[in-house]
Design a protein around this motif. Structure first.
Motif, PDB file in Angstrom:
ATOM      1  N   SER A  19       0.831  -1.208   0.000  1.00  0.00           N
ATOM      2  CA  SER A  19       0.000   0.000   0.000  1.00  0.00           C
ATOM      3  C   SER A  19       0.863   1.254   0.000  1.00  0.00           C
ATOM      4  CB  SER A  19      -0.942   0.000   1.200  1.00  0.00           C
ATOM      5  OG  SER A  19      -0.237   0.148   2.411  1.00  0.00           O
ATOM      6  N   VAL A  20       2.010   1.209   0.698  1.00  0.00           N
ATOM      7  CA  VAL A  20       2.926   2.363   0.702  1.00  0.00           C
ATOM      8  C   VAL A  20       3.523   2.567  -0.684  1.00  0.00           C
ATOM      9  CG1 VAL A  20       5.055   3.326   1.661  1.00  0.00           C
ATOM     10  CG2 VAL A  20       3.466   2.125   3.157  1.00  0.00           C
ATOM     11  N   VAL A  21       3.905   1.460  -1.335  1.00  0.00           N
ATOM     12  CA  VAL A  21       4.449   1.545  -2.695  1.00  0.00           C
ATOM     13  C   VAL A  21       3.434   2.183  -3.631  1.00  0.00           C
ATOM     14  CG1 VAL A  21       5.194   0.173  -4.697  1.00  0.00           C
ATOM     15  CG2 VAL A  21       6.069  -0.379  -2.421  1.00  0.00           C
ATOM     16  N   TYR A  22       2.187   1.798  -3.493  1.00  0.00           N
ATOM     17  CA  TYR A  22       1.122   2.359  -4.324  1.00  0.00           C
ATOM     18  C   TYR A  22       0.891   3.831  -4.011  1.00  0.00           C
ATOM     19  CZ  TYR A  22      -0.428  -1.909  -6.668  1.00  0.00           C
ATOM     20  OH  TYR A  22      -0.488  -3.019  -7.479  1.00  0.00           O
ATOM     21  N   GLU A  23       0.897   4.165  -2.724  1.00  0.00           N
ATOM     22  CA  GLU A  23       0.683   5.555  -2.316  1.00  0.00           C
ATOM     23  C   GLU A  23       1.781   6.465  -2.852  1.00  0.00           C
ATOM     24  OE1 GLU A  23       0.185   5.803   1.910  1.00  0.00           O
ATOM     25  OE2 GLU A  23      -1.416   4.301   1.906  1.00  0.00           O
ATOM     26  N   LEU A  24       2.981   5.942  -2.948  1.00  0.00           N
ATOM     27  CA  LEU A  24       4.105   6.728  -3.471  1.00  0.00           C
ATOM     28  C   LEU A  24       4.034   6.879  -4.985  1.00  0.00           C
ATOM     29  CD1 LEU A  24       7.058   5.276  -1.357  1.00  0.00           C
ATOM     30  CD2 LEU A  24       6.142   7.593  -1.229  1.00  0.00           C
ATOM     31  N   GLY A  25       3.174   6.086  -5.629  1.00  0.00           N
ATOM     32  CA  GLY A  25       3.083   6.122  -7.086  1.00  0.00           C
ATOM     33  C   GLY A  25       4.157   5.289  -7.758  1.00  0.00           C
ATOM     34  N   ALA A  26       4.699   4.304  -7.008  1.00  0.00           N
ATOM     35  CA  ALA A  26       5.795   3.481  -7.537  1.00  0.00           C
ATOM     36  C   ALA A  26       5.329   2.110  -8.008  1.00  0.00           C
ATOM     37  CB  ALA A  26       6.874   3.314  -6.455  1.00  0.00           C
ATOM     38  N   ASN A  27       4.006   1.922  -8.138  1.00  0.00           N
ATOM     39  CA  ASN A  27       3.482   0.602  -8.489  1.00  0.00           C
ATOM     40  C   ASN A  27       3.795   0.187  -9.921  1.00  0.00           C
ATOM     41  OD1 ASN A  27       1.529   2.864  -8.613  1.00  0.00           O
ATOM     42  ND2 ASN A  27       0.288   1.421  -9.786  1.00  0.00           N
ATOM     43  N   GLU A  28       4.169   1.159 -10.778  1.00  0.00           N
ATOM     44  CA  GLU A  28       4.491   0.823 -12.166  1.00  0.00           C
ATOM     45  C   GLU A  28       5.947   0.390 -12.338  1.00  0.00           C
ATOM     46  OE1 GLU A  28       2.283   0.650 -14.586  1.00  0.00           O
ATOM     47  OE2 GLU A  28       0.702   1.249 -13.188  1.00  0.00           O
ATOM     48  N   ILE A  29       6.766   0.592 -11.311  1.00  0.00           N
ATOM     49  CA  ILE A  29       8.179   0.205 -11.378  1.00  0.00           C
ATOM     50  C   ILE A  29       8.280  -1.317 -11.213  1.00  0.00           C
ATOM     51  CG2 ILE A  29      10.441   0.443 -10.272  1.00  0.00           C
ATOM     52  CD1 ILE A  29       9.557   3.238  -9.368  1.00  0.00           C
ATOM     53  N   PRO A  30       9.084  -1.997 -12.053  1.00  0.00           N
ATOM     54  CA  PRO A  30       9.248  -3.458 -11.911  1.00  0.00           C
ATOM     55  C   PRO A  30       9.621  -3.824 -10.474  1.00  0.00           C
ATOM     56  CG  PRO A  30      10.323  -2.693 -13.910  1.00  0.00           C
ATOM     57  CD  PRO A  30       9.879  -1.461 -13.181  1.00  0.00           C
ATOM     58  N   ARG A  31       9.068  -4.937  -9.998  1.00  0.00           N
ATOM     59  CA  ARG A  31       9.235  -5.287  -8.589  1.00  0.00           C
ATOM     60  C   ARG A  31       9.481  -6.781  -8.435  1.00  0.00           C
ATOM     61  NH1 ARG A  31       4.685  -3.112  -6.936  1.00  0.00           N
ATOM     62  NH2 ARG A  31       3.436  -5.009  -6.941  1.00  0.00           N
ATOM     63  N   LEU A  32      10.398  -7.122  -7.535  1.00  0.00           N
ATOM     64  CA  LEU A  32      10.646  -8.512  -7.159  1.00  0.00           C
ATOM     65  C   LEU A  32      10.273  -8.691  -5.690  1.00  0.00           C
ATOM     66  CD1 LEU A  32      14.119  -9.404  -8.762  1.00  0.00           C
ATOM     67  CD2 LEU A  32      11.874 -10.265  -9.448  1.00  0.00           C
ATOM     68  N   LEU A  33       9.524  -9.757  -5.407  1.00  0.00           N
ATOM     69  CA  LEU A  33       9.127 -10.061  -4.034  1.00  0.00           C
ATOM     70  C   LEU A  33      10.166 -11.001  -3.426  1.00  0.00           C
ATOM     71  CD1 LEU A  33       7.071  -9.834  -1.750  1.00  0.00           C
ATOM     72  CD2 LEU A  33       5.771 -11.688  -2.832  1.00  0.00           C
ATOM     73  N   VAL A  34      10.770 -10.581  -2.317  1.00  0.00           N
ATOM     74  CA  VAL A  34      11.850 -11.341  -1.683  1.00  0.00           C
ATOM     75  C   VAL A  34      11.439 -11.704  -0.262  1.00  0.00           C
ATOM     76  CG1 VAL A  34      14.286 -11.349  -1.031  1.00  0.00           C
ATOM     77  CG2 VAL A  34      13.539 -10.041  -3.042  1.00  0.00           C
ATOM     78  N   PHE A  35      11.300 -13.006   0.006  1.00  0.00           N
ATOM     79  CA  PHE A  35      10.980 -13.471   1.356  1.00  0.00           C
ATOM     80  C   PHE A  35      12.279 -13.797   2.083  1.00  0.00           C
ATOM     81  CE2 PHE A  35       6.841 -14.387  -0.661  1.00  0.00           C
ATOM     82  CZ  PHE A  35       6.011 -13.757   0.262  1.00  0.00           C
ATOM     83  N   ASN A  36      12.526 -13.063   3.163  1.00  0.00           N
ATOM     84  CA  ASN A  36      13.768 -13.205   3.924  1.00  0.00           C
ATOM     85  C   ASN A  36      13.544 -14.061   5.180  1.00  0.00           C
ATOM     86  OD1 ASN A  36      16.450 -12.771   4.678  1.00  0.00           O
ATOM     87  ND2 ASN A  36      16.000 -10.847   5.708  1.00  0.00           N
TER      88      ASN A  36
END
Length: 416
Positions: free
Chosen positions: A297-314
């Motif tokens: 939700s923070v990524v979306y609020e910043l307007g960064a949802n169009e940037i390619p993204r990798l989900l990393v489970f640590n």
């Protein structure tokens, strides 16, 4: 008000009306970061806060009993209090009263090390404090003053309010100047033509640990919330031989107070200039799904949802193998790692390589042997897919940004 002895461990009672147990666990962890021990949690089911005391007046007696029994020094509300609620609670309970916003601001103040970070925290604190001066002037004016006049207390509060406003304006000016410096630094990074990878996620997900292991650099690692406030950028060599810039960022958290968002907005907006976002999630956290949702939700609020993204489970080393399989089934394409044990790091870097390539162009260029130095000069910015040596020439298949390929074309004998 209780007197706190030197070196005495602070004790707190947490109160909430929300019934959000994960939030209560989080506020306790926030308090531990400040070396404050939670001795009791008081829940009260209410649809909305009481306008005078946040909790119902009937709970005040219970709070007084708990304070007396536990020796608590403070009461912490897992919410944001109004100025009236805070003043009334302090008057009734005779202990320090803090709300969620103040706790987060205290942690930020503790961890701010750079000039910009300290100014951002001060700005947020002043913005929080300013509206809480309203109404105090009349209360203090009981100390003196006549009918139809402004008492000394009211005059004192007005003076303090004016000084806070002046300081806010001054900080805004300083932050604006620092923002110009950051813009210049960003231009330099863009001119370097190295891709930028922003590492984001919930606070304490292991972002700094990840950057430390892949860059081999010395970065503060602390098992505390918000141990990273100021962005850190490190160079990392990927398996293809190219180099990328990795940026650590301030951790996300649920119910972020507006004053903090406003203060750190310019820092968070640096994420918008990324070529790739790594969203890191602590898989060992039983509330990982909720924290993943908050981060998204923070990524979306910043307007960064169009940037390619990798989900990393640590932190996968802390969970059973069967759970890892379920996660991969639920999140195809996600990468499982342990930053502490360096498990899955090579796979992660390879995935980053492939993701960055998607936005690049490919060209087949021919160079004379003596001109291969131009290729070596650009080695950090390119991926060499293939090399064929023929007579006194080298045919090279390259993937890179268009600007880099254009420079290399100028030194090649032919293309194709």
């Amino acid at each position: 008000m209780q007197q706190i002895k030197r070196n005495e461990l602070m004790r707190a009672i947490v109160i909430t009306i929300k019934g959000d147990y994960s939030s209560v666990e989080e506020i306790q962890q926030l308090l531990r970061t400040l070396n404050i021990d939670t001795v009791e949690v008081l829940y009260q089911k209410r649809e909305r806060p009481d306008s005078r005391y946040y909790v119902g007046e009937g709970k005040i007696g219970k709070l007084l009993e708990l304070i007396d029994f536990s020796g608590a020094h403070m009461v912490v509300v897992d919410d944001e209090l109004t100025p009236v609620q805070a003043k009334n609670l302090e008057k009734k309970l005779s202990v320090v009263i803090k709300d969620r916003t103040q706790v987060i601001l205290d942690i930020f103040a503790q961890h701010a090390t750079t000039e910009e970070g300290k100014l951002q925290v001060e700005f947020a604190k002043l913005k929080y404090e300013l509206p809480r001066l309203i109404g105090q002037g009349k209360w203090l004016s009981r100390l003196g003053g006549g009918t139809g006049t402004r008492g000394p207390g009211e005059q004192k509060i007005e003076e303090k309010r004016r000084k806070i406003r002046e300081r806010i304006v001054a900080i805004k000016r300083q932050l604006s100047e620092l923002a110009k410096d950051r813009t210049q630094q960003r231009k330099m990074r863009l001119n370097s033509e190295l891709p930028m990878v922003s590492v984001v996620g919930y606070t304490n997900a292991g972002k700094s640990s990840l950057i430390k292991i892949i860059s081999g650099s010395d970065i503060l690692i602390a098992n505390q919330l918000f141990s990273t406030l100021s962005p850190v950028v490190r160079k990392v060599k990927l398996p293809s031989g190219r180099v990328a810039l990795f940026k650590d960022t301030v951790g996300f958290i649920k119910n972020v107070p507006h004053t903090i968002i406003e203060a750190f907005k310019s820092t968070l907006e640096e994420i918008l200039f990324s070529d790739l976002i790594l969203l890191v999630v602590d898989l060992s956290d039983e509330n990982f799904q909720e924290k993943l949702d908050t981060s998204l939700s923070v990524v979306y609020e910043l307007g960064a949802n169009e940037i390619p993204r990798l989900l990393v489970f640590n932190k996968v080393d802390l969970i059973p193998y069967s759970q890892r399989i379920k996660i991969l089934q639920s999140y195809p394409g996600a990468i499982l790692i342990s930053a502490v044990k360096a498990d899955g790091i090579h796979e992660l870097l390879s995935c980053i390589d492939k993701e960055l390539e998607k936005s690049e162009k490919e060209a087949l260029l021919t160079f004379k042997l003596q001109d291969m130095s131009w290729v070596l000069k650009e080695r950090e910015k390119i991926v060499v897919k293939e090399q064929i040596f023929r007579d006194n020439q080298v045919i090279v298949r390259i993937k890179a940004r268009s600007s880099v390929l254009e420079r290399l074309r100028q030194h090649s004998t032919q293309e194709g």
